[in-house]
Each structure stands twice: as structure tokens, then as C-alpha cells.
Design an enzyme around this catalytic site. Sequence first.
Site, PDB file in Angstrom:
ATOM      1  N   HIS A  16       3.114  -1.237  -9.968  1.00 10.11           N
ATOM      2  CA  HIS A  16       1.933  -2.111 -10.074  1.00 10.11           C
ATOM      3  C   HIS A  16       0.749  -1.236 -10.446  1.00 10.11           C
ATOM      4  O   HIS A  16       0.423  -0.297  -9.707  1.00 10.11           O
ATOM      5  CB  HIS A  16       1.649  -2.803  -8.743  1.00 10.11           C
ATOM      6  CG  HIS A  16       2.805  -3.605  -8.243  1.00 10.11           C
ATOM      7  ND1 HIS A  16       2.909  -4.960  -8.445  1.00 10.11           N
ATOM      8  CD2 HIS A  16       3.932  -3.241  -7.570  1.00 10.11           C
ATOM      9  CE1 HIS A  16       4.038  -5.394  -7.896  1.00 10.11           C
ATOM     10  NE2 HIS A  16       4.676  -4.375  -7.369  1.00 10.11           N
ATOM     11  N   GLU A 197      12.602  -8.475  -0.615  1.00  6.76           N
ATOM     12  CA  GLU A 197      11.887  -7.317  -0.063  1.00  6.76           C
ATOM     13  C   GLU A 197      11.682  -7.590   1.437  1.00  6.76           C
ATOM     14  O   GLU A 197      12.190  -6.869   2.286  1.00  6.76           O
ATOM     15  CB  GLU A 197      10.540  -7.126  -0.770  1.00  6.76           C
ATOM     16  CG  GLU A 197       9.729  -5.938  -0.257  1.00  6.76           C
ATOM     17  CD  GLU A 197       8.327  -5.848  -0.917  1.00  6.76           C
ATOM     18  OE1 GLU A 197       7.850  -6.830  -1.506  1.00  6.76           O
ATOM     19  OE2 GLU A 197       7.718  -4.756  -0.819  1.00  6.76           O
TER      20      GLU A 197
HETATM   21  N1  ADE Z   1       2.157  -6.167  -5.024  1.00  4.85           N
HETATM   22  C1  ADE Z   1       2.038  -4.855  -5.108  1.00  4.85           C
HETATM   23  N2  ADE Z   1       3.056  -4.254  -4.477  1.00  4.85           N
HETATM   24  C2  ADE Z   1       3.842  -5.229  -3.989  1.00  4.85           C
HETATM   25  C3  ADE Z   1       5.053  -5.255  -3.255  1.00  4.85           C
HETATM   26  N3  ADE Z   1       5.685  -4.149  -2.865  1.00  4.85           N
HETATM   27  N4  ADE Z   1       5.564  -6.443  -2.929  1.00  4.85           N
HETATM   28  C4  ADE Z   1       4.954  -7.564  -3.291  1.00  4.85           C
HETATM   29  N5  ADE Z   1       3.831  -7.597  -3.974  1.00  4.85           N
HETATM   30  C5  ADE Z   1       3.271  -6.442  -4.336  1.00  4.85           C
HETATM   31 ZN    ZN Z   2       6.343  -4.248  -6.188  1.00  2.86          ZN
END
Ligand code: ADE
Ligand code: ZN
Length: 332
Positions: A16, A197
Site C-alpha cells: 500500500h 487476513e
Molecule cells: N490497508 C493497508 N494495509 C492493510 C491491511 N493489511 N489490511 C487491510 N487493509 C489495509
Molecule cells: Zn494489505
Amino acid sequence: MKQFIEGLPKAELHLHIEGTFEPELLFKIAKRNNIKLKYDSVEELKKAYKFNCLQDFLDIYYQGAGALIHEQDFYDLTWAYMEQCAKQNVTHTEIMFDPQTHTERGISFDTVINGIYKATQDAEKKWGISSFLIMSYLRHLSEEEAFKTLEQSKSHKAKIKAVGLDSSEKGNPPSKFKNVFEASVKEGYIPVAHAGEEGDADYVWEAIDILGIKRIDHGNNSLQDERLIAEIIKRDLALTVCPLSNTALQVIKDLKDHPLKKMIDLGLKTTINSDDPAYFGGQVNQNYIEIQKALSLTKEELYELAKNSFQYSLLGESKKAEKLKELEDFLN
Ligand code: ADE
Ligand code: ZN
């Protein structure tokens, strides 16, 4: 091993750009934009980088992104990341950006994408590093908001390769974005998404079945479901794994417990990535180095991870072959 990892040509597929905002640069840009930060110094800000979960991190990450106002800010942010790529032998990168984090604050879509895109173009000229941009929808916002972003993106279509889905996962399942992903694919964007996640395996199912994603960001919780694992392998989808992100956000307690080795042994295709390196304590090479140590990965396994990073990139076949050849040449 460290030397071997540093020399390996590799691609980064889960990054990101807002998560590359190092405290020093953040303070510098905030100062020139006359923005008062909640923290008085770089040291104080760094002390706040302790997270119990994804949301803890996101709250600070969105605050940091608030310092970005002008096209030059987005350029400088991206350029700093491209310099890191050059140092780490990242020869191709697929960069996620969150337009809504900025448009919600009154910054235009054009300002954001033009700054980021120009820096990637200049990096390609200077170092030959290729980049694709992944426009990510924020899942804590509505699908209607995502549609507005899709609309704004249309005049920049040539600069955008894919669409993604990020931000707070729990309570915001992929199915919430079914229509906007369908419309995005019609525009020619390739769909990817964060899934599994913090969310359970059923979110990964939704991401592959309902959104039709071509790559799974994180995907850790896919391991909860054997049928899902078989399906991911059958569809030849890769997981973009982010080891230091997983420990920083307490997705796993210790790198030694990381499921990467299990994923590899099950036959899942995996890649190593930094996610938000400024917040999680390491660039992509540091992720390789620490996970190698924690799981005693062999050189063959490291090579396979680097190979996957090109193989499962969104590059066309001839570019892919070129990058893979460079990797072969490094080994011989
Ligand atoms: N935005 C930036 N990093 C992120 C992550 N690990 N999971 C979800 N959204 C994100
Ligand atoms: Zn991410």
C-alpha cells in the site's frame, strides 16, 4: 542467506503506497503543508506504532495519509518507495493506492493518481523497474462510494491495472462489493482483494466466487478449510503473504507460528511482501530475511517465492518471461 535474499530479483505484489509513509517524510510533508500532527516528534509517532489488531493500525495509517495534499506529495511518497525497490532488487511492483482516503478529504482523484503514476514512470526510466497500480476500494465505506471512485478512475484507465479491496475486513464481506467489482471488470480492471487476513475462510470463498479475484491478498485463514485450499490450488490463485504485517497486527503471535511453510507444503502458491513497510518494521527483503530465519526456509524455497512473485504478477507473458530469465541468470 541475507546476501542471497538481497541479490534475488523479485517482484512485490502487496504494497500500500500510503503504508510506505516513513515518519521522517511524513513530518517533512506535514510541515510544508502546515499540517499539525497529533505527535510532536518522529520518535513519539514511532512509539504509537503498537497495534493489537488491524483497526488499531488503520486508525493511525489514515491519520498519516492526511498529510498528503498536493501532487508533489504523492510523487515524493512514491519516489521514496521506488528508491527502496531499486536498493532491494525489486524489478517489478504492483502498488495499491486508496483513492477514497484522499477524495474523502477533498483531494482530487487526479492529484493522487498523477503524483503516484509520474513517480513510477520516472523510476522505470531511471532503474528499469516496472510498476502497475491497483486501485483499492475501502471496504468500511459503502458500495455506492466505491462506484463513485470507479467513475472518477475512468479518465485514468490507462494508468490502472487492477482493483483491490482493503481496510477493515471483519463485518465488511466481499459480497458487499459484488456489483462494483462486476462493473470494474467490465471496465477492464483485474480484480484482487484482501481476504482471510482477520476474516474467516468464508470471506475467501466470497472473494473467489462472488468477486472472481485473480489473486488473494493475505489469505491466511484459507487454511481453516480444506475444500477451500483445494479450490485455490485448482484455480491456480496465489496468496500475497505479508509476514511482518501478520505479527505487527497480531494476526499471528510469533513468526515461528507463521503458516507460510504449511501453505508451501500444501501446494499453495505464495509470495512474500511488505504490505505497509513504514508501519510494520521492514521492507520486502526484511520480510524474506525474518521469515527465512523463523521457518528455516531453504534457498530453493526462497527461489520459488521469488519465482512466484513474477509468475503470479499481472505482467504480460513476454515481460514475465524476461523477468524470470533475469532470476535464472542470477542463480547461474
Ligand atoms: N490497508 C493497508 N494495509 C492493510 C491491511 N493489511 N489490511 C487491510 N487493509 C489495509
Ligand atoms: Zn494489505
